[in-house]
Motif scaffolding. Structure first.
Motif, PDB file in Angstrom:
ATOM      1  N   ASP A   1       2.352  17.208  -7.508  1.00  0.00           N
ATOM      2  CA  ASP A   1       1.877  16.507  -8.699  1.00  0.00           C
ATOM      3  C   ASP A   1       1.526  15.051  -8.360  1.00  0.00           C
ATOM      4  N   LEU A   2       0.331  14.641  -8.793  1.00  0.00           N
ATOM      5  CA  LEU A   2      -0.125  13.269  -8.536  1.00  0.00           C
ATOM      6  C   LEU A   2       0.909  12.234  -8.981  1.00  0.00           C
ATOM      7  N   ARG A   3       1.529  12.471 -10.147  1.00  0.00           N
ATOM      8  CA  ARG A   3       2.489  11.488 -10.686  1.00  0.00           C
ATOM      9  C   ARG A   3       3.626  11.266  -9.707  1.00  0.00           C
ATOM     10  N   GLU A   4       4.102  12.382  -9.120  1.00  0.00           N
ATOM     11  CA  GLU A   4       5.222  12.281  -8.194  1.00  0.00           C
ATOM     12  C   GLU A   4       4.810  11.553  -6.914  1.00  0.00           C
ATOM     13  N   LEU A   5       3.581  11.830  -6.482  1.00  0.00           N
ATOM     14  CA  LEU A   5       3.084  11.188  -5.260  1.00  0.00           C
ATOM     15  C   LEU A   5       2.919   9.680  -5.483  1.00  0.00           C
ATOM     16  N   VAL A   6       2.392   9.310  -6.663  1.00  0.00           N
ATOM     17  CA  VAL A   6       2.221   7.877  -6.946  1.00  0.00           C
ATOM     18  C   VAL A   6       3.589   7.194  -6.936  1.00  0.00           C
ATOM     19  N   GLU A   7       4.586   7.879  -7.450  1.00  0.00           N
ATOM     20  CA  GLU A   7       5.907   7.271  -7.545  1.00  0.00           C
ATOM     21  C   GLU A   7       6.611   7.178  -6.181  1.00  0.00           C
ATOM     22  N   HIS A   8       6.494   8.223  -5.360  1.00  0.00           N
ATOM     23  CA  HIS A   8       7.333   8.277  -4.161  1.00  0.00           C
ATOM     24  C   HIS A   8       6.592   8.178  -2.843  1.00  0.00           C
TER      25      HIS A   8
ATOM     26  N   SER B   1       3.025   7.442  -0.134  1.00  0.00           N
ATOM     27  CA  SER B   1       2.128   6.350   0.265  1.00  0.00           C
ATOM     28  C   SER B   1       0.760   6.972   0.515  1.00  0.00           C
ATOM     29  N   PHE B   2      -0.276   6.132   0.561  1.00  0.00           N
ATOM     30  CA  PHE B   2      -1.620   6.663   0.794  1.00  0.00           C
ATOM     31  C   PHE B   2      -1.698   7.379   2.144  1.00  0.00           C
ATOM     32  N   GLU B   3      -1.027   6.823   3.165  1.00  0.00           N
ATOM     33  CA  GLU B   3      -1.069   7.462   4.490  1.00  0.00           C
ATOM     34  C   GLU B   3      -0.479   8.874   4.425  1.00  0.00           C
ATOM     35  N   GLU B   4       0.632   9.011   3.669  1.00  0.00           N
ATOM     36  CA  GLU B   4       1.255  10.333   3.577  1.00  0.00           C
ATOM     37  C   GLU B   4       0.330  11.301   2.817  1.00  0.00           C
ATOM     38  N   VAL B   5      -0.353  10.765   1.790  1.00  0.00           N
ATOM     39  CA  VAL B   5      -1.294  11.597   1.030  1.00  0.00           C
ATOM     40  C   VAL B   5      -2.456  12.027   1.926  1.00  0.00           C
ATOM     41  N   MET B   6      -2.923  11.132   2.788  1.00  0.00           N
ATOM     42  CA  MET B   6      -3.977  11.500   3.752  1.00  0.00           C
ATOM     43  C   MET B   6      -3.535  12.696   4.588  1.00  0.00           C
ATOM     44  N   PHE B   7      -2.309  12.598   5.106  1.00  0.00           N
ATOM     45  CA  PHE B   7      -1.759  13.685   5.934  1.00  0.00           C
ATOM     46  C   PHE B   7      -1.687  14.969   5.116  1.00  0.00           C
TER      47      PHE B   7
ATOM     48  N   ILE C   1       0.143  -1.934  -6.090  1.00  0.00           N
ATOM     49  CA  ILE C   1      -0.938  -1.507  -6.989  1.00  0.00           C
ATOM     50  C   ILE C   1      -2.055  -0.854  -6.183  1.00  0.00           C
ATOM     51  N   LEU C   2      -2.427  -1.485  -5.053  1.00  0.00           N
ATOM     52  CA  LEU C   2      -3.525  -0.932  -4.253  1.00  0.00           C
ATOM     53  C   LEU C   2      -3.143   0.434  -3.691  1.00  0.00           C
ATOM     54  N   ASP C   3      -1.913   0.569  -3.227  1.00  0.00           N
ATOM     55  CA  ASP C   3      -1.480   1.873  -2.694  1.00  0.00           C
ATOM     56  C   ASP C   3      -1.586   2.943  -3.788  1.00  0.00           C
ATOM     57  N   ASP C   4      -1.149   2.593  -5.011  1.00  0.00           N
ATOM     58  CA  ASP C   4      -1.246   3.544  -6.135  1.00  0.00           C
ATOM     59  C   ASP C   4      -2.705   3.913  -6.409  1.00  0.00           C
ATOM     60  N   LEU C   5      -3.582   2.893  -6.430  1.00  0.00           N
ATOM     61  CA  LEU C   5      -5.008   3.155  -6.702  1.00  0.00           C
ATOM     62  C   LEU C   5      -5.605   4.075  -5.641  1.00  0.00           C
ATOM     63  N   LEU C   6      -5.225   3.845  -4.394  1.00  0.00           N
ATOM     64  CA  LEU C   6      -5.741   4.677  -3.299  1.00  0.00           C
ATOM     65  C   LEU C   6      -5.297   6.123  -3.477  1.00  0.00           C
ATOM     66  N   ILE C   7      -4.035   6.312  -3.856  1.00  0.00           N
ATOM     67  CA  ILE C   7      -3.524   7.681  -4.052  1.00  0.00           C
ATOM     68  C   ILE C   7      -4.246   8.351  -5.228  1.00  0.00           C
ATOM     69  N   ILE C   8      -4.390   7.606  -6.325  1.00  0.00           N
ATOM     70  CA  ILE C   8      -4.977   8.187  -7.543  1.00  0.00           C
ATOM     71  C   ILE C   8      -6.426   8.649  -7.323  1.00  0.00           C
ATOM     72  N   HIS C   9      -7.157   7.938  -6.454  1.00  0.00           N
ATOM     73  CA  HIS C   9      -8.571   8.286  -6.223  1.00  0.00           C
ATOM     74  C   HIS C   9      -8.786   9.202  -5.021  1.00  0.00           C
ATOM     75  N   ALA C  10      -7.710   9.627  -4.354  1.00  0.00           N
ATOM     76  CA  ALA C  10      -7.879  10.286  -3.046  1.00  0.00           C
ATOM     77  C   ALA C  10      -8.615  11.620  -3.099  1.00  0.00           C
TER      78      ALA C  10
ATOM     79  N   VAL D   1      -3.969   8.419 -17.483  1.00  0.00           N
ATOM     80  CA  VAL D   1      -2.618   8.281 -18.052  1.00  0.00           C
ATOM     81  C   VAL D   1      -1.727   7.512 -17.055  1.00  0.00           C
ATOM     82  N   VAL D   2      -1.816   7.896 -15.780  1.00  0.00           N
ATOM     83  CA  VAL D   2      -1.002   7.226 -14.748  1.00  0.00           C
ATOM     84  C   VAL D   2      -1.412   5.754 -14.629  1.00  0.00           C
TER      85      VAL D   2
END
Ligand code: ACO
Length: 380
Positions: free
Chosen positions: A37-44, A46-52, A173-182, A269-270
């Motif tokens: 879930d995106l919400r969980e990823l934004v909370e816990h 990082s963008f690098e982990e989301v890339m992986f 904030i930037l890390d969150d934005l990067l995750i949300i748009h990934a 919403v996030v």
């Protein structure tokens, strides 16, 4: 007997591929990256982990993550040819066009089609971030700042852009934005990437195609358009009259509506929740844009929601972009930086079972027509 043929304009409702990169739950308003879930990823995360995660469809183990981060960090370093190109073009062409030039330069002489080419995927996302930060820095009269090995991707972006002039919360904030748009399924830009990649064009060129598709105001360009819209309205009290006039002229309200969501965009919403955390520190122009955006959201309930048109993420992103000091002409470019994680993951996935994307059209012109030589056509 003539066969009945249907044209599905805008490919609405058409499935063009199978994918495990992201799932959009349009009924419950949720977005999942490889099942998380995106919400969980934004909370816990990082963008690098989301890339992986997007590339490998699983979360990394500690050791492989530290190697992955090191690969990203090394790939963020720019070669002199890129820095020279940025110096030469930064004040002449718009930021997205320059990103296309720079990423295309990197594609020169490469081959496409290898689904195991994770290094190119990482190189693209890493370079996209460094390109954007260095463009902003050089446009503002500064010099190239190399990436630091002790910084995250988001912090490197800010440091390379501002040379140390940013706050800790901006990194968050930037890390969150990067995750949300990934990633977001087969959006127009992801489809453009797949069309190019399906011809076995190289990954860099396929990403260049995606950036160009992202540029328009119906897609990634909506954040800049939505910011301009708020500034043009100028006052939250003017929103109801502005909204009525805009809709009566059949014009689009930027930051509202989505092809796949007929409910509130879960990414929006996030974003709203993140904005709420910083409200008491928001002042000046950013505060004004927030107040106007809030009024647009409130009155949108009356005028747009009954037609299934709700705020999308681009209604809210300009507030956070401006809070972290991004110039408005870089909003779409930051979206491209972040979405390059999704584009490259989709390209690698598609190459596992590549098939040229080549749809049909229904010819509606006259035929056959007899060619008349110019001298026999008359003068006017
Ligand atoms: N403002 C006013 N009316 C709208 C809006 C809007 N933002 N969005 C849709 N509508 C109306 C259309 O005018 C149309 O009305 P009609 O049936 O009376 O002619 C109807 O809703 C259907 O609109 P389409 O544009 O055909 O629907 P589509 O599925 O193609 O819409 C789109 C998706 C293109 C995003 C649209 O909502 C839009 O233009 N929004 C504004 C731009 C925007 O914010 N884009 C960002 C999207 S998110 C992203 O890409 C990151």
């Amino acid at each position: 007997m003539t066969e009945h043929k249907t044209v599905l304009k805008g490919l609405e409702g058409v499935y063009v591929t199978e994918s495990g990169v992201s799932l959009i739950d349009t009924e419950n308003g949720a977005l999942y990256y490889a099942g998380y879930d995106l919400r969980e990823l934004v909370e816990h995360s990082s963008f690098e982990e989301v890339m992986f995660l997007l590339i490998h469809k699983r979360l990394p183990l500690r050791q492989e993550f530290s190697e992955f981060r090191e690969l990203i960090r090394r790939s963020m370093e720019l070669e002199p040819i890129h820095i020279e190109a940025i110096h030469r073009y930064a004040r002449i062409v718009d930021v997205l066009t320059l990103l296309v030039i720079l990423i295309s330069l990197k594609g020169t002489g490469r081959q496409g089609g290898d689904p195991r080419d994770v290094n190119s995927a990482v190189d693209i996302v890493a370079k996209m971030g460094s390109f954007l930060s260095t463009i902003v820095r050089i446009k503002e009269g500064g010099d190239y700042v190399p990436p630091r090995s002790d910084f995250s991707y988001a912090e490197n972006l800010l440091n390379m852009m501002n040379g140390g002039n940013y706050e800790d919360e901006h990194v968050e904030i930037l890390d969150d934005l990067l995750i949300i748009h990934a990633d977001h399924g087969i959006s127009a830009s992801t489809f453009a990437a797949l069309v190019a990649a399906s011809t076995l064009s190289d990954m860099y060129s396929s990403v260049a195609a995606a950036i160009l598709a992202l540029k328009g105001p119906l897609h990634g360009g909506a954040s800049e358009a939505s910011y301009e819209q708020a500034l043009n309205i100028g006052d939250p009290a003017k929103v109801p009259a502005w909204l009525e006039a805009t809709l009566s002229q059949k014009k689009k309200v930027m930051g509202f509506g989505h092809r796949v969501y007929k409910i509130y965009d879960p990414r929006a919403v996030v974003l709203k929740e993140i904005i709420a955390k910083y409200l008491d520190r928001m002042d000046g122009k950013v505060r004004l844009v927030y107040e106007i955006t809030k009024a647009l959201e409130d009155y949108g309930q009356k005028y747009l929601a009954p037609r299934g048109i709700f705020p999308n993420l681009d209604l809210w992103t300009p507030i956070l972009y401006r809070m972290i000091g991004l110039p408005s002409d870089t909003f779409t470019a930051l979206f491209a930086v972040s979405r390059s994680a999704g584009w490259t993951a989709h390209i690698l996935e598609y190459w596992r079972d590549n098939r040229l994307i080549r749809p049909l059209h229904l010819y509606v012109g006259e035929y056959p027509r007899k060619y008349i030589p110019m001298e026999l056509r008359g003068d006017s």
